[in-house]
Design a protein around this motif. Structure first.
Motif, PDB file in Angstrom:
ATOM      1  N   LEU A  22       0.647  -1.165   0.072  1.00 27.13           N
ATOM      2  CA  LEU A  22      -0.131   0.012   0.094  1.00 27.13           C
ATOM      3  C   LEU A  22       0.909   1.205   0.019  1.00 27.13           C
ATOM      4  O   LEU A  22       0.589   2.255  -0.563  1.00 27.13           O
ATOM      5  N   ILE A  23       1.992   1.254   0.532  1.00 26.71           N
ATOM      6  CA  ILE A  23       2.933   2.331   0.787  1.00 26.71           C
ATOM      7  C   ILE A  23       3.456   2.651  -0.504  1.00 26.71           C
ATOM      8  O   ILE A  23       3.478   3.650  -1.038  1.00 26.71           O
ATOM      9  N   VAL A  24       3.892   1.561  -1.249  1.00 28.65           N
ATOM     10  CA  VAL A  24       4.429   1.547  -2.617  1.00 28.65           C
ATOM     11  C   VAL A  24       3.451   2.308  -3.368  1.00 28.65           C
ATOM     12  O   VAL A  24       3.933   3.156  -4.343  1.00 28.65           O
ATOM     13  N   VAL A  25       2.384   1.684  -3.548  1.00 29.04           N
ATOM     14  CA  VAL A  25       1.227   2.086  -4.528  1.00 29.04           C
ATOM     15  C   VAL A  25       0.891   3.488  -4.369  1.00 29.04           C
ATOM     16  O   VAL A  25       0.790   4.481  -5.207  1.00 29.04           O
ATOM     17  N   VAL A  26       0.824   4.133  -2.922  1.00 28.54           N
ATOM     18  CA  VAL A  26       0.680   5.567  -2.503  1.00 28.54           C
ATOM     19  C   VAL A  26       1.916   6.412  -3.285  1.00 28.54           C
ATOM     20  O   VAL A  26       1.842   7.466  -4.077  1.00 28.54           O
ATOM     21  N   ILE A  27       3.132   6.038  -2.711  1.00 23.39           N
ATOM     22  CA  ILE A  27       4.313   6.802  -3.267  1.00 23.39           C
ATOM     23  C   ILE A  27       4.284   7.000  -4.773  1.00 23.39           C
ATOM     24  O   ILE A  27       4.581   7.837  -5.478  1.00 23.39           O
ATOM     25  N   THR A  28       3.966   5.675  -5.563  1.00 25.99           N
ATOM     26  CA  THR A  28       4.019   5.721  -6.998  1.00 25.99           C
ATOM     27  C   THR A  28       2.807   6.532  -7.680  1.00 25.99           C
ATOM     28  O   THR A  28       3.166   7.423  -8.536  1.00 25.99           O
ATOM     29  N   SER A  29       1.702   6.576  -6.775  1.00 25.42           N
ATOM     30  CA  SER A  29       0.413   7.294  -7.321  1.00 25.42           C
ATOM     31  C   SER A  29       0.898   8.968  -7.147  1.00 25.42           C
ATOM     32  O   SER A  29       0.781   9.744  -7.952  1.00 25.42           O
ATOM     33  N   ILE A  30       1.701   9.346  -6.100  1.00 27.31           N
ATOM     34  CA  ILE A  30       1.942  10.633  -5.954  1.00 27.31           C
ATOM     35  C   ILE A  30       2.996  11.056  -6.805  1.00 27.31           C
ATOM     36  O   ILE A  30       2.977  12.169  -7.610  1.00 27.31           O
ATOM     37  N   LEU A  31       3.904  10.190  -7.111  1.00 25.35           N
ATOM     38  CA  LEU A  31       4.992  10.519  -8.344  1.00 25.35           C
ATOM     39  C   LEU A  31       4.474  10.759  -9.510  1.00 25.35           C
ATOM     40  O   LEU A  31       4.715  11.648 -10.415  1.00 25.35           O
ATOM     41  N   LEU A  32       3.497   9.802  -9.909  1.00 25.85           N
ATOM     42  CA  LEU A  32       2.958  10.136 -11.220  1.00 25.85           C
ATOM     43  C   LEU A  32       2.174  11.181 -11.502  1.00 25.85           C
ATOM     44  O   LEU A  32       1.928  11.685 -12.445  1.00 25.85           O
ATOM     45  N   ALA A  33       1.235  11.638 -10.207  1.00 30.24           N
ATOM     46  CA  ALA A  33       0.786  12.920 -10.337  1.00 30.24           C
ATOM     47  C   ALA A  33       1.394  14.167 -10.487  1.00 30.24           C
ATOM     48  O   ALA A  33       1.039  14.859 -11.341  1.00 30.24           O
ATOM     49  N   GLY A  34       2.479  14.078  -9.805  1.00 31.05           N
ATOM     50  CA  GLY A  34       3.527  15.137  -9.896  1.00 31.05           C
ATOM     51  C   GLY A  34       4.069  15.385 -11.283  1.00 31.05           C
ATOM     52  O   GLY A  34       4.223  16.424 -11.920  1.00 31.05           O
ATOM     53  N   LEU A  35       4.503  14.011 -11.912  1.00 30.04           N
ATOM     54  CA  LEU A  35       4.940  14.025 -13.132  1.00 30.04           C
ATOM     55  C   LEU A  35       3.877  14.577 -14.279  1.00 30.04           C
ATOM     56  O   LEU A  35       4.322  15.195 -15.002  1.00 30.04           O
ATOM     57  N   SER A  36       2.624  14.260 -14.057  1.00 29.74           N
ATOM     58  CA  SER A  36       1.559  14.462 -15.028  1.00 29.74           C
ATOM     59  C   SER A  36       1.353  15.858 -15.030  1.00 29.74           C
ATOM     60  O   SER A  36       1.158  16.657 -16.000  1.00 29.74           O
ATOM     61  N   THR A  37       1.349  16.455 -13.746  1.00 27.07           N
ATOM     62  CA  THR A  37       1.083  18.129 -13.769  1.00 27.07           C
ATOM     63  C   THR A  37       2.660  18.853 -14.438  1.00 27.07           C
ATOM     64  O   THR A  37       2.257  19.921 -14.986  1.00 27.07           O
ATOM     65  N   LEU A  38       3.601  18.040 -14.169  1.00 32.78           N
ATOM     66  CA  LEU A  38       4.641  18.782 -14.834  1.00 32.78           C
ATOM     67  C   LEU A  38       4.816  18.670 -16.277  1.00 32.78           C
ATOM     68  O   LEU A  38       5.019  19.869 -16.978  1.00 32.78           O
ATOM     69  N   VAL A  39       4.213  17.633 -16.855  1.00 31.82           N
ATOM     70  CA  VAL A  39       4.009  17.551 -18.373  1.00 31.82           C
ATOM     71  C   VAL A  39       2.899  18.405 -18.695  1.00 31.82           C
ATOM     72  O   VAL A  39       3.077  19.045 -19.943  1.00 31.82           O
ATOM     73  N   VAL A  40       1.843  18.725 -18.045  1.00 32.74           N
ATOM     74  CA  VAL A  40       0.797  19.461 -18.682  1.00 32.74           C
ATOM     75  C   VAL A  40       1.386  20.913 -18.781  1.00 32.74           C
ATOM     76  O   VAL A  40       1.072  21.604 -19.358  1.00 32.74           O
ATOM     77  N   SER A  41       1.951  21.204 -17.713  1.00 32.97           N
ATOM     78  CA  SER A  41       2.577  22.633 -17.482  1.00 32.97           C
ATOM     79  C   SER A  41       3.463  22.856 -18.552  1.00 32.97           C
ATOM     80  O   SER A  41       3.321  24.053 -19.114  1.00 32.97           O
ATOM     81  N   ASP A  42       4.390  21.984 -18.885  1.00 31.07           N
ATOM     82  CA  ASP A  42       5.436  22.021 -20.027  1.00 31.07           C
ATOM     83  C   ASP A  42       4.760  22.239 -21.166  1.00 31.07           C
ATOM     84  O   ASP A  42       5.417  23.040 -22.112  1.00 31.07           O
ATOM     85  N   SER A  43       3.852  21.502 -21.519  1.00 31.92           N
ATOM     86  CA  SER A  43       2.917  21.554 -22.806  1.00 31.92           C
ATOM     87  C   SER A  43       2.322  22.929 -23.053  1.00 31.92           C
ATOM     88  O   SER A  43       2.276  23.412 -24.108  1.00 31.92           O
ATOM     89  N   SER A  44       1.740  23.284 -22.065  1.00 34.52           N
ATOM     90  CA  SER A  44       0.875  24.851 -22.001  1.00 34.52           C
ATOM     91  C   SER A  44       2.067  25.960 -22.077  1.00 34.52           C
ATOM     92  O   SER A  44       1.725  26.784 -22.929  1.00 34.52           O
ATOM     93  N   MET A  45       3.230  25.768 -21.399  1.00 31.22           N
ATOM     94  CA  MET A  45       4.357  26.790 -21.834  1.00 31.22           C
ATOM     95  C   MET A  45       4.876  26.470 -23.202  1.00 31.22           C
ATOM     96  O   MET A  45       5.107  27.799 -23.948  1.00 31.22           O
ATOM     97  N   THR A  46       5.044  25.435 -23.523  1.00 33.81           N
ATOM     98  CA  THR A  46       5.601  25.213 -25.000  1.00 33.81           C
ATOM     99  C   THR A  46       4.270  25.854 -26.100  1.00 33.81           C
ATOM    100  O   THR A  46       4.963  26.585 -27.129  1.00 33.81           O
TER     101      THR A  46
END
Length: 81
Positions: free
Chosen positions: A21-45
């Motif tokens: 459960l801890i591993v799944v939560v940490i992975t989910s948090i990392l993926l959410a952060g990464l997706s936010t970064l990708v969307v922000s970078d796409s918008s800026m581009t």
């Protein structure tokens, strides 16, 4: 109640579930952060691309008018027939 060998106790099975459960939560948090970064970078581009296209269009208009003025300054802002 059935007794289990010491290494397969119920406490150990619960600990494995907790670790997964801890591993799944940490992975989910990392993926959410990464997706936010990708969307922000796409918008800026997209914004920077639109800005660059606007600059290129404005420079092309300036060059067009400068060419018309350098050819014949009396017809600079007149329609071509």
């Amino acid at each position: 109640m059935k007794s289990f060998p010491p290494r397969f106790s119920l406490r150990r099975k619960g600990a494995i579930l907790l670790n997964v459960l801890i591993v799944v939560v940490i992975t989910s948090i990392l993926l959410a952060g990464l997706s936010t970064l990708v969307v922000s970078d796409s918008s800026m581009t997209t914004t920077e691309s639109n800005y660059a296209n606007s600059l290129v269009t404005a420079e092309a208009g300036i060059n067009y008018e400068l060419r018309k003025i350098s050819t014949d300054d009396t017809t600079a802002d007149q329609k071509h027939s």
